[in-house]
Design an enzyme around this catalytic site. Sequence first.
Site, PDB file in Angstrom:
ATOM      1  N   PHE A   1      -1.152  16.315   3.603  1.00  0.00           N
ATOM      2  CA  PHE A   1      -1.654  15.703   2.390  1.00  0.00           C
ATOM      3  C   PHE A   1      -0.247  15.632   1.468  1.00  0.00           C
ATOM      4  O   PHE A   1       0.185  16.547   1.080  1.00  0.00           O
ATOM      5  CB  PHE A   1      -2.616  16.365   1.621  1.00  0.00           C
ATOM      6  CG  PHE A   1      -3.358  15.354   0.760  1.00  0.00           C
ATOM      7  CD1 PHE A   1      -4.155  14.511   0.927  1.00  0.00           C
ATOM      8  CD2 PHE A   1      -2.830  15.409  -0.722  1.00  0.00           C
ATOM      9  CE1 PHE A   1      -4.731  13.591   0.292  1.00  0.00           C
ATOM     10  CE2 PHE A   1      -3.471  14.513  -1.502  1.00  0.00           C
ATOM     11  CZ  PHE A   1      -4.375  13.692  -1.296  1.00  0.00           C
TER      12      PHE A   1
ATOM     13  N   ASP B   1      -3.691   5.814   6.393  1.00  0.00           N
ATOM     14  CA  ASP B   1      -4.306   6.973   6.918  1.00  0.00           C
ATOM     15  C   ASP B   1      -5.222   6.738   8.008  1.00  0.00           C
ATOM     16  O   ASP B   1      -4.651   6.559   9.123  1.00  0.00           O
ATOM     17  CB  ASP B   1      -4.783   7.683   5.707  1.00  0.00           C
ATOM     18  CG  ASP B   1      -5.284   9.085   6.115  1.00  0.00           C
ATOM     19  OD1 ASP B   1      -4.667   9.928   6.818  1.00  0.00           O
ATOM     20  OD2 ASP B   1      -6.396   9.558   5.432  1.00  0.00           O
TER      21      ASP B   1
ATOM     22  N   GLU C   1       0.861  -1.336  -0.158  1.00  0.00           N
ATOM     23  CA  GLU C   1       0.048   0.211  -0.139  1.00  0.00           C
ATOM     24  C   GLU C   1       0.819   1.202   0.104  1.00  0.00           C
ATOM     25  O   GLU C   1       1.922   1.361   0.571  1.00  0.00           O
ATOM     26  CB  GLU C   1      -1.094   0.150   1.363  1.00  0.00           C
ATOM     27  CG  GLU C   1      -2.059   0.947   1.418  1.00  0.00           C
ATOM     28  CD  GLU C   1      -3.006   1.265   0.290  1.00  0.00           C
ATOM     29  OE1 GLU C   1      -2.398   1.591  -0.796  1.00  0.00           O
ATOM     30  OE2 GLU C   1      -4.133   1.296   0.725  1.00  0.00           O
ATOM     31  N   ASP C   2       0.397   2.398  -0.520  1.00  0.00           N
ATOM     32  CA  ASP C   2       1.220   3.746  -0.428  1.00  0.00           C
ATOM     33  C   ASP C   2       1.232   4.207   0.862  1.00  0.00           C
ATOM     34  O   ASP C   2       2.118   4.739   1.457  1.00  0.00           O
ATOM     35  CB  ASP C   2       0.811   4.492  -1.662  1.00  0.00           C
ATOM     36  CG  ASP C   2      -0.823   4.938  -1.579  1.00  0.00           C
ATOM     37  OD1 ASP C   2      -1.734   4.402  -0.770  1.00  0.00           O
ATOM     38  OD2 ASP C   2      -1.345   5.704  -2.328  1.00  0.00           O
TER      39      ASP C   2
ATOM     40  N   ARG D   1       1.849  11.806  -9.289  1.00  0.00           N
ATOM     41  CA  ARG D   1       2.091  10.519  -9.107  1.00  0.00           C
ATOM     42  C   ARG D   1       3.561  10.332  -9.497  1.00  0.00           C
ATOM     43  O   ARG D   1       4.261   9.359  -8.986  1.00  0.00           O
ATOM     44  CB  ARG D   1       1.338   9.393  -9.861  1.00  0.00           C
ATOM     45  CG  ARG D   1      -0.284   9.430  -9.111  1.00  0.00           C
ATOM     46  CD  ARG D   1      -0.604   7.996  -9.816  1.00  0.00           C
ATOM     47  NE  ARG D   1      -2.252   8.073  -9.633  1.00  0.00           N
ATOM     48  CZ  ARG D   1      -2.943   7.900  -8.548  1.00  0.00           C
ATOM     49  NH1 ARG D   1      -2.336   7.502  -7.399  1.00  0.00           N
ATOM     50  NH2 ARG D   1      -4.268   7.825  -8.662  1.00  0.00           N
TER      51      ARG D   1
HETATM   52  P1  IMP Z   1      -7.628   5.087   4.859  1.00  0.00           P
HETATM   53  O1  IMP Z   1      -8.558   3.917   4.478  1.00  0.00           O
HETATM   54  O2  IMP Z   1      -7.973   6.297   5.403  1.00  0.00           O
HETATM   55  O3  IMP Z   1      -6.160   4.402   5.339  1.00  0.00           O
HETATM   56  O4  IMP Z   1      -6.941   5.765   3.347  1.00  0.00           O
HETATM   57  C1  IMP Z   1      -5.984   5.110   2.589  1.00  0.00           C
HETATM   58  C2  IMP Z   1      -5.974   5.687   1.335  1.00  0.00           C
HETATM   59  O5  IMP Z   1      -6.427   7.052   1.088  1.00  0.00           O
HETATM   60  C3  IMP Z   1      -4.734   5.512   0.596  1.00  0.00           C
HETATM   61  O6  IMP Z   1      -4.250   4.211   0.089  1.00  0.00           O
HETATM   62  C4  IMP Z   1      -4.463   6.706  -0.282  1.00  0.00           C
HETATM   63  O7  IMP Z   1      -4.924   6.222  -1.506  1.00  0.00           O
HETATM   64  C5  IMP Z   1      -5.395   7.764   0.023  1.00  0.00           C
HETATM   65  N1  IMP Z   1      -4.730   8.663   0.932  1.00  0.00           N
HETATM   66  C6  IMP Z   1      -4.637   9.006   2.476  1.00  0.00           C
HETATM   67  N2  IMP Z   1      -3.876  10.019   2.800  1.00  0.00           N
HETATM   68  C7  IMP Z   1      -3.298  10.320   1.582  1.00  0.00           C
HETATM   69  C8  IMP Z   1      -2.435  11.632   1.217  1.00  0.00           C
HETATM   70  O8  IMP Z   1      -1.713  12.317   2.107  1.00  0.00           O
HETATM   71  N3  IMP Z   1      -2.029  11.739  -0.085  1.00  0.00           N
HETATM   72  C9  IMP Z   1      -2.492  10.959  -0.993  1.00  0.00           C
HETATM   73  N4  IMP Z   1      -3.307   9.540  -0.943  1.00  0.00           N
HETATM   74  C10 IMP Z   1      -3.966   9.610   0.402  1.00  0.00           C
HETATM   75 MG    MG Z   2      -3.905   3.743  -2.003  1.00  0.00          MG
END
Ligand code: IMP
Ligand code: MG
Length: 174
Positions: free
Chosen positions: A150, A101, A97-98, A163
């Site tokens: 962000f 969050d 995963e990238d 990207r």
């Molecule tokens: P989560 O479900 O809140 O953990 O969100 C995960 C997804 O939200 C990641 O896989 C990203 O695609 C996107 N995301 C969350 N924070 C960021 C950020 O700071 N920059 C870009 N994408 C983000």
């Molecule tokens: Mg993602």
Amino acid sequence: MSEPRVSTLISAADLAAKIRDLGARIAADHPGQSIHLLGVLKGSFIFMADLARAIPAEVSCDFLRVASYKGAHSTGEVRFEMDLTEPITGRIAILVEDIIDTGATMDSLLRVLRARNPEKLKVCSLLHKPSRTKVKVPIDYLGFTVPDRFVVGYGLDYDGHFRNLPYVGVVEGM
Ligand code: IMP
Ligand code: MG
């Protein structure tokens, strides 16, 4: 409108060094076994390309894509926009995963994929924003912890942009 400015948070050199370490650890933790990487599209594609090359073991790759949550009500099951192409039953699978969050996406993904009975299902995330955690998920392999900003670049986007930046940065004014 002029292009927003992005300032560097994690340099390309620091990313490369960390990914070398992660790759070595992943191989060392699974001696003689083949590793099946599961990339979460789109954000993980650059990280996964480098990570796969940093693992000195037999590696195979598959990808999935899930609908991203908008807003705070992210408790439901994850919705696959694109599923894996192969079964993971009996395999050593690592979700790539990238960024984690709130943890909601990874938590749902883990529940769906565990039901497919992999031998192991681990998590490798390039970035983690601990201050935003709503659902705690195990992160077996982590690149960097980032502040509550962000972040973009190295696969991560802002509205489809940035990207391709070779580093991770923050968009000024966000
Ligand atoms: P989560 O479900 O809140 O953990 O969100 C995960 C997804 O939200 C990641 O896989 C990203 O695609 C996107 N995301 C969350 N924070 C960021 C950020 O700071 N920059 C870009 N994408 C983000
Ligand atoms: Mg993602």
